[in-house]
Design an enzyme around this catalytic site. Structure first.
Site, mmCIF file in Angstrom:
data_model
loop_
_atom_site.group_PDB
_atom_site.id
_atom_site.type_symbol
_atom_site.label_atom_id
_atom_site.label_comp_id
_atom_site.label_asym_id
_atom_site.label_seq_id
_atom_site.Cartn_x
_atom_site.Cartn_y
_atom_site.Cartn_z
ATOM 1 N N ALA A 23 0.840 -1.202 0.000
ATOM 2 C CA ALA A 23 0.000 0.000 0.000
ATOM 3 C C ALA A 23 0.875 1.252 0.000
ATOM 4 C CB ALA A 23 -0.925 0.000 1.214
ATOM 5 N N PHE A 36 -9.795 -19.566 -6.155
ATOM 6 C CA PHE A 36 -9.632 -19.150 -4.761
ATOM 7 C C PHE A 36 -10.991 -19.182 -4.082
ATOM 8 C CE2 PHE A 36 -6.183 -17.017 -2.243
ATOM 9 C CZ PHE A 36 -5.123 -17.686 -2.819
ATOM 10 N N GLN A 54 -10.166 -12.099 10.683
ATOM 11 C CA GLN A 54 -10.201 -13.317 9.869
ATOM 12 C C GLN A 54 -9.295 -14.416 10.409
ATOM 13 O OE1 GLN A 54 -8.681 -13.498 5.511
ATOM 14 N NE2 GLN A 54 -10.880 -13.832 5.439
ATOM 15 N N HIS A 98 -7.730 -17.799 9.125
ATOM 16 C CA HIS A 98 -7.473 -18.520 7.874
ATOM 17 C C HIS A 98 -7.592 -20.010 8.168
ATOM 18 C CE1 HIS A 98 -5.430 -20.053 4.337
ATOM 19 N NE2 HIS A 98 -5.357 -18.838 3.836
ATOM 20 N N LEU A 110 1.265 -19.993 7.856
ATOM 21 C CA LEU A 110 0.216 -20.113 6.841
ATOM 22 C C LEU A 110 0.565 -21.121 5.744
ATOM 23 C CD1 LEU A 110 -2.438 -18.684 5.683
ATOM 24 C CD2 LEU A 110 -0.852 -17.581 4.132
ATOM 25 N N GLU A 152 -4.042 -20.563 0.661
ATOM 26 C CA GLU A 152 -5.308 -21.030 0.093
ATOM 27 C C GLU A 152 -5.092 -21.575 -1.322
ATOM 28 O OE1 GLU A 152 -8.672 -18.649 1.219
ATOM 29 O OE2 GLU A 152 -9.385 -18.592 -0.841
ATOM 30 N N ARG A 158 -13.572 -17.997 3.670
ATOM 31 C CA ARG A 158 -12.719 -18.417 4.788
ATOM 32 C C ARG A 158 -13.467 -18.537 6.109
ATOM 33 N NH1 ARG A 158 -7.286 -14.933 3.290
ATOM 34 N NH2 ARG A 158 -6.677 -16.344 1.598
ATOM 35 N N HIS A 189 -5.287 -14.363 10.882
ATOM 36 C CA HIS A 189 -4.583 -14.086 9.634
ATOM 37 C C HIS A 189 -4.689 -12.635 9.178
ATOM 38 C CE1 HIS A 189 -2.947 -14.733 5.686
ATOM 39 N NE2 HIS A 189 -4.074 -14.427 5.074
ATOM 40 N N ARG A 219 -13.017 -11.130 4.406
ATOM 41 C CA ARG A 219 -12.291 -10.842 3.170
ATOM 42 C C ARG A 219 -12.137 -12.104 2.337
ATOM 43 N NH1 ARG A 219 -6.862 -11.478 1.538
ATOM 44 N NH2 ARG A 219 -6.038 -11.950 3.598
HETATM 45 C C1 LIG Z 1 1.471 -15.047 5.349
HETATM 46 C C2 LIG Z 1 0.513 -14.157 4.615
HETATM 47 C C3 LIG Z 1 0.108 -14.463 3.333
HETATM 48 C C4 LIG Z 1 -0.791 -13.641 2.651
HETATM 49 N N1 LIG Z 1 -1.166 -13.974 1.381
HETATM 50 C C5 LIG Z 1 -1.999 -13.139 0.702
HETATM 51 C C6 LIG Z 1 -2.342 -13.411 -0.653
HETATM 52 O O1 LIG Z 1 -1.883 -14.368 -1.265
HETATM 53 N N2 LIG Z 1 -3.193 -12.562 -1.274
HETATM 54 C C7 LIG Z 1 -3.724 -11.474 -0.658
HETATM 55 O O2 LIG Z 1 -4.481 -10.724 -1.282
HETATM 56 N N3 LIG Z 1 -3.388 -11.189 0.633
HETATM 57 C C8 LIG Z 1 -2.531 -11.986 1.305
HETATM 58 N N4 LIG Z 1 -2.199 -11.681 2.599
HETATM 59 C C9 LIG Z 1 -2.643 -10.398 3.179
HETATM 60 C C10 LIG Z 1 -1.790 -9.278 2.603
HETATM 61 O O3 LIG Z 1 -0.493 -9.741 2.339
HETATM 62 C C11 LIG Z 1 -1.682 -8.082 3.543
HETATM 63 O O4 LIG Z 1 -2.954 -7.709 3.993
HETATM 64 C C12 LIG Z 1 -1.049 -6.894 2.811
HETATM 65 O O5 LIG Z 1 0.156 -7.281 2.187
HETATM 66 C C13 LIG Z 1 -0.813 -5.730 3.741
HETATM 67 O O6 LIG Z 1 -0.076 -4.754 3.043
HETATM 68 P P1 LIG Z 1 0.141 -3.326 3.638
HETATM 69 O O7 LIG Z 1 0.906 -2.572 2.613
HETATM 70 O O8 LIG Z 1 -1.141 -2.779 4.094
HETATM 71 O O9 LIG Z 1 1.031 -3.560 4.955
HETATM 72 P P2 LIG Z 1 2.403 -4.344 5.213
HETATM 73 O O10 LIG Z 1 2.905 -5.055 4.034
HETATM 74 O O11 LIG Z 1 2.194 -5.111 6.459
HETATM 75 O O12 LIG Z 1 3.421 -3.154 5.493
HETATM 76 C C14 LIG Z 1 3.345 -2.341 6.635
HETATM 77 C C15 LIG Z 1 4.468 -1.333 6.594
HETATM 78 O O13 LIG Z 1 4.310 -0.405 7.641
HETATM 79 C C16 LIG Z 1 5.544 -0.182 8.271
HETATM 80 N N5 LIG Z 1 5.277 0.235 9.650
HETATM 81 C C17 LIG Z 1 4.404 -0.305 10.529
HETATM 82 N N6 LIG Z 1 4.457 0.362 11.691
HETATM 83 C C18 LIG Z 1 5.356 1.359 11.537
HETATM 84 C C19 LIG Z 1 5.863 2.375 12.385
HETATM 85 N N7 LIG Z 1 5.456 2.520 13.661
HETATM 86 N N8 LIG Z 1 6.796 3.214 11.888
HETATM 87 C C20 LIG Z 1 7.249 3.091 10.621
HETATM 88 N N9 LIG Z 1 6.817 2.129 9.789
HETATM 89 C C21 LIG Z 1 5.878 1.284 10.245
HETATM 90 C C22 LIG Z 1 6.257 -1.513 8.157
HETATM 91 O O14 LIG Z 1 7.653 -1.353 8.307
HETATM 92 C C23 LIG Z 1 5.859 -1.910 6.742
HETATM 93 O O15 LIG Z 1 6.713 -1.301 5.806
HETATM 94 C C24 LIG Z 1 -1.290 -12.489 3.279
HETATM 95 C C25 LIG Z 1 -0.874 -12.165 4.563
HETATM 96 C C26 LIG Z 1 0.003 -12.994 5.234
HETATM 97 C C27 LIG Z 1 0.391 -12.627 6.639
#
Ligand SMILES: Cc1cc2nc3c(=O)[nH]c(=O)nc-3n(C[C@H](O)[C@H](O)[C@H](O)COP(=O)(O)OP(=O)(O)OC[C@H]3O[C@@H](n4cnc5c(N)ncnc54)[C@H](O)[C@@H]3O)c2cc1C
Length: 567
Positions: A14, A113, A229, A231, A241, A244, A275, A342, A377
């Site tokens: 994101a 999926f 959620q 999983h 994990l 899926e 899920r 999850h 989700r």
């Molecule tokens: C094992 C696993 C497998 C998954 N597989 C899938 C899949 O196949 N398909 C799917 O759609 N979803 C999947 N998901 C869910 C999905 O991956 C996550 O919901 C998504 O990647 C979250 O992305 P994000 O950018 O919101 O946050 P994240 O990728 O969690 O990034 C968070 C960021 O915030 C930063 N941060 C946090 N707190 C602070 C702070 N206090 N100060 C500075 N920086 C901070 C961290 O350093 C990091 O850079 C999976 C999740 C897991 C755990």
């Protein structure tokens, strides 16, 4: 003091997508992450990303599946945006260099999926998140002149001006311990979820709800926090994990009698129901004594029914996980799994451009609640959510910054306060409890009382215990008294964030007196649209007697009226 048009906290999918979008719109951008960006939890995403790109698919079908998956709690205007923009986004990723799996005809391959009415998930073997994150990071390098990166900086709180607008953050350089104020016209929170408030969880150690808690403390409402959620396929011992994608490729779930028990709950979709439905079905088998493994606490996931060649090609990571973490060759024998925490559907309430009710503050990705996931989700919709709403937030924030000057804010007092708070933690006497002890207790408490099945008594008990843990967390001591890479002190701050998230989850779960999506109340087992087809918002009330305050907001319905959910 660094000043930027758009300051992004979090460098997972994101955050990086938001940074690229804002830079492309000409904004000066900073992106901050407490770990190196490619170690964000997004890197662990395995199974894939949804988009209606097949010629016989249609985004309306994707949107309907998502609405149904959400148990009709998702906001349909936001879901329409996500699903209609999905094919373009996935193609854009391809063009940037993501090596999506292709079929024999050379077209992008799609896998089945859960909860989807057709094959709709684009993937890169079972390392999709890693593939996406690395490509975005390469693209960020291209913008090195306009995107400044603050890697291994830990944000401690949000800065607001006298008018209540968000105008930056305070952060600690993890390497040196130095505190700094960052001013910005707009802040986008992209800090990920809060899975570490549970134990076990599939989430990485850094997923501690920082963004949710910081926004909450700054006065932003949280929405859908009761929707957590589980999983269906996590390793019994560790909670790791198993994607899926395994069931997408055809793996079966079996109970102790060797029965494919999903026949009872979801005769059409079987293992590929949504899920919440599959996790509930598994938990019933376990609770009624038909589980397998240690104390009958698991279920068999049988991947041996998938052709071995295909498993080695499309599921190679979980072949390794099975071998390394459970001692099982999944191509030869079933592996024991169970439902595990999850993902959180809830988060900081935003509109479809990522805006929170606090001016200048945006949120996108798992930290946010748009809400596209509602009560549950669908697998492979989260990567999509991070990219679509990360991009939209980045674009909107860039446009907003073009029409305003840099906020003037005196940061000295807030900087002193945060620095003092951290020094105070480091100096605590060793007579309370350790951070790790409290964290474990919190995780186990949540996993017991705010899990697949919930009831009033358990939730009230959890709420009382969280109150005690919050007090203990405020006095918890640490070992490291240094400044360089003091992860210990960051852990103490994170514990405070997790406790806040857990409290909001339990308060919302107590409030919702019905069963919908991931919230199944054994004392209110039916869905009750008459009373509860609405979002629960939680806002922090300041001052004496303050704490979480509950309010409601309506669910946006465009084309799909609520109906009974069957798979
Ligand atoms: C094992 C696993 C497998 C998954 N597989 C899938 C899949 O196949 N398909 C799917 O759609 N979803 C999947 N998901 C869910 C999905 O991956 C996550 O919901 C998504 O990647 C979250 O992305 P994000 O950018 O919101 O946050 P994240 O990728 O969690 O990034 C968070 C960021 O915030 C930063 N941060 C946090 N707190 C602070 C702070 N206090 N100060 C500075 N920086 C901070 C961290 O350093 C990091 O850079 C999976 C999740 C897991 C755990």
């Amino acid at each position: 003091m660094p000043a930027h048009d758009v300051l992004i906290i979090g460098a997972g999918l994101a955050g990086q997508r938001a940074a690229l979008a804002a830079a492309e719109k000409g904004a000066s951008v900073a992106i901050m992450s407490k770990v190196h960006p490619v170690r964000s939890h997004s890197v662990a995403a395995a199974g894939g990303i949804n988009a209606a790109i097949s010629v016989d698919d249609d985004w309306h079908s994707h949107a309907y599946d998502t609405v149904k998956g959400s148990d009709f709690l998702g906001d349909q205007d936001a879901i329409e945006i996500m699903c209609s923009e999905a094919p373009g986004e996935v193609m854009h990723l391809e063009h940037m260099g993501v090596t999506f799996h292709r079929n024999d005809k050379g077209e992008m391959d799609l896998r089945a999926f859960g909860g989807a009415s057709m094959k709709r998930t684009a993937y890169v073997a079972d390392i999709t998140g890693q593939a996406l994150l690395h490509v975005l990071y390469e693209q960020l390098m291209k913008h090195h002149e306009t995107v400044e990166r603050f890697e291994e900086w830990f944000t401690t709180s949000l800065l607001k001006d006298d008018a209540g607008r968000c105008c930056g953050v305070l952060a600690r350089d993890v390497r040196s311990g130095r505190m700094e104020a960052f001013t910005a016209k707009n802040v986008i929170l992209a800090c990920g979820g809060a899975g570490q408030a549970y134990k076990p969880t599939t989430n990485g150690l850094i997923v501690t709800g920082d963004g949710i808690a910081m926004a909450y403390r700054a006065g932003a409402p949280l929405m859908d926090m009761e929707m957590v959620q589980y999983h269906p396929t996590c390793l019994v011992e560790t909670g790791i994990l198993i994607t899926e994608g395994a069931r997408g490729e055809g793996a079966h779930l079996l109970n102790a009698n060797g029965e494919r028990f999903m026949e009872k709950m979801a005769p059409n979709k079987m293992e590929l129901a949504s899920r919440d439905v599959v996790s509930r079905a598994e938990q019933i088998e376990i609770n009624e004594g038909r589980g397998v493994g240690p104390n009958g606490s698991g279920i068999y996931l049988d991947v041996t029914v998938v052709p071995r060649k295909r498993t080695l090609e499309a599921l190679r990571e979980i072949v390794n996980l099975g071998r390394d973490f459970a001692g099982v060759d999944i191509t030869k024998e079933p592996i024991t799994i169970r439902p595990g925490q999850h993902y959180i559907m809830g988060g900081v309430k935003t509109d479809v451009d990522g805006r929170t009710p606090i001016e200048g503050l945006y949120a996108a990705g798992e930290v946010a609640c748009v809400s596209v996931h509602g009560g549950n989700r669908l697998g492979a919709n989260s990567l999509l959510d991070t990219l679509i709403f990360g991009r939209r937030a980045g674009e909107h924030a860039a446009a907003r910054s073009a029409s305003m000057g840099m906020p003037a804010v005196d940061t000295k007092a807030q900087l002193r306060e945060d620095a003092g708070r951290i020094d105070g933690i480091i100096a605590r006497p060793h007579d309370g409890r350790r951070v790790s002890e409290i964290k474990n207790e919190l995780g186990e408490l949540m996993n017991k009382h705010a899990a697949v099945f919930r009831d009033e008594q358990g939730l009230q008990h959890a709420l009382g215990e969280i109150g005690r843990l919050k007090e203990e967390a405020g006095k918890a001591w640490i070992d490291d008294r240094g400044t360089v890479f003091n992860q210990d002190v960051l852990g103490a701050i994170e514990l405070g964030y997790m406790v806040d998230c857990a409290e909001a989850t339990v308060v919302a779960a107590i409030e919702r007196k019905e069963s919908r999506g991931a919230q199944f109340r054994t004392d209110y087992p039916e869905r009750n649209d008459g009373e509860w087809l609405k979002h629960i918002d939680i806002t922090l009330e300041d001052g004496a007697g303050g704490g979480p305050r509950v309010s409601y907001s309506p669910v946006t319905i465009t084309q799909w009226q609520p109906e009974e959910r069957k798979y």
